[in-house]
Design a protein around this motif. Structure first.
Motif, short mmCIF file in Angstrom:
data_model
loop_
_atom_site.label_atom_id
_atom_site.label_comp_id
_atom_site.label_asym_id
_atom_site.label_seq_id
_atom_site.Cartn_x
_atom_site.Cartn_y
_atom_site.Cartn_z
N VAL A 1 0.83 -1.20 0.00
CA VAL A 1 0.00 0.00 0.00
C VAL A 1 0.87 1.26 0.00
O VAL A 1 0.60 2.21 -0.74
N MET A 2 1.92 1.27 0.81
CA MET A 2 2.79 2.45 0.87
C MET A 2 3.47 2.70 -0.47
O MET A 2 3.58 3.84 -0.90
N TRP A 3 3.96 1.66 -1.11
CA TRP A 3 4.62 1.85 -2.41
C TRP A 3 3.63 2.33 -3.48
O TRP A 3 3.98 3.15 -4.33
N VAL A 4 2.39 1.84 -3.42
CA VAL A 4 1.38 2.33 -4.36
C VAL A 4 1.08 3.80 -4.10
O VAL A 4 1.02 4.61 -5.02
N LEU A 5 0.91 4.17 -2.82
CA LEU A 5 0.65 5.56 -2.47
C LEU A 5 1.82 6.47 -2.84
O LEU A 5 1.62 7.59 -3.31
N ILE A 6 3.04 6.00 -2.63
CA ILE A 6 4.22 6.80 -2.99
C ILE A 6 4.29 6.96 -4.51
O ILE A 6 4.62 8.04 -5.01
N ALA A 7 3.98 5.91 -5.25
CA ALA A 7 4.00 6.00 -6.71
C ALA A 7 2.95 7.00 -7.21
O ALA A 7 3.23 7.83 -8.08
N ILE A 8 1.75 6.93 -6.66
CA ILE A 8 0.69 7.86 -7.05
C ILE A 8 1.09 9.29 -6.68
O ILE A 8 0.92 10.22 -7.47
N SER A 9 1.65 9.47 -5.49
CA SER A 9 2.10 10.80 -5.08
C SER A 9 3.22 11.30 -5.97
O SER A 9 3.29 12.49 -6.28
N PHE B 1 4.11 16.02 -10.28
CA PHE B 1 4.34 16.82 -11.47
C PHE B 1 3.37 18.00 -11.54
O PHE B 1 3.66 18.99 -12.20
N ILE B 2 2.24 17.87 -10.88
CA ILE B 2 1.31 19.00 -10.83
C ILE B 2 1.25 19.57 -9.41
O ILE B 2 0.28 20.20 -9.03
N ILE B 3 2.26 19.32 -8.63
CA ILE B 3 2.52 19.87 -7.29
C ILE B 3 1.56 19.35 -6.21
O ILE B 3 1.88 19.43 -5.05
#
Length: 101
Positions: A47-55, A60-62
């Motif tokens: 879950v953390m890696w998915v959330l970090i990837a999405i973040s 790119f749009i801050i």
């Protein structure tokens, strides 16, 4: 292996092999509590890696920068809290995924 040290190793695996060690403990251990912690640790890392990837993508749009910072810190701090709780034999569950298991 003693349950306490199994939990410590599972929590500490976040810094060494966050996917491999929980899977190995799930396969090898006969203790249901250790299996539960290994599943929690594995789900938390996923879950953390998915959330970090999405973040990271949203950075790119801050919008994602604050989330990237928060999730990155959580990915480092939460396993340390788990290690301390396991060493003191206090019951503890991972945030976000602790109730899933």
């Amino acid at each position: 292996m003693e349950t306490k040290w199994s939990k410590v190793i599972i929590h500490a695996s976040a810094f060494i092999a966050p996917f491999l060690i929980p899977i190995l403990f799930f396969i090898i251990s006969k203790d249901e509590e250790v299996k539960s912690f290994s599943v929690q640790a594995l789900l938390f890392q996923i879950v953390m890696w998915v959330l970090i990837a999405i973040s990271g993508i949203l950075s790119f749009i801050i919008i994602g920068l604050p989330f990237l910072l928060v999730f990155g810190v959580m990915n480092f701090i939460v396993p340390i809290i788990g290690i301390v709780k396991a060493l003191s034999d206090e019951p503890w569950r991972y945030p976000i995924v602790g109730r899933w298991v």
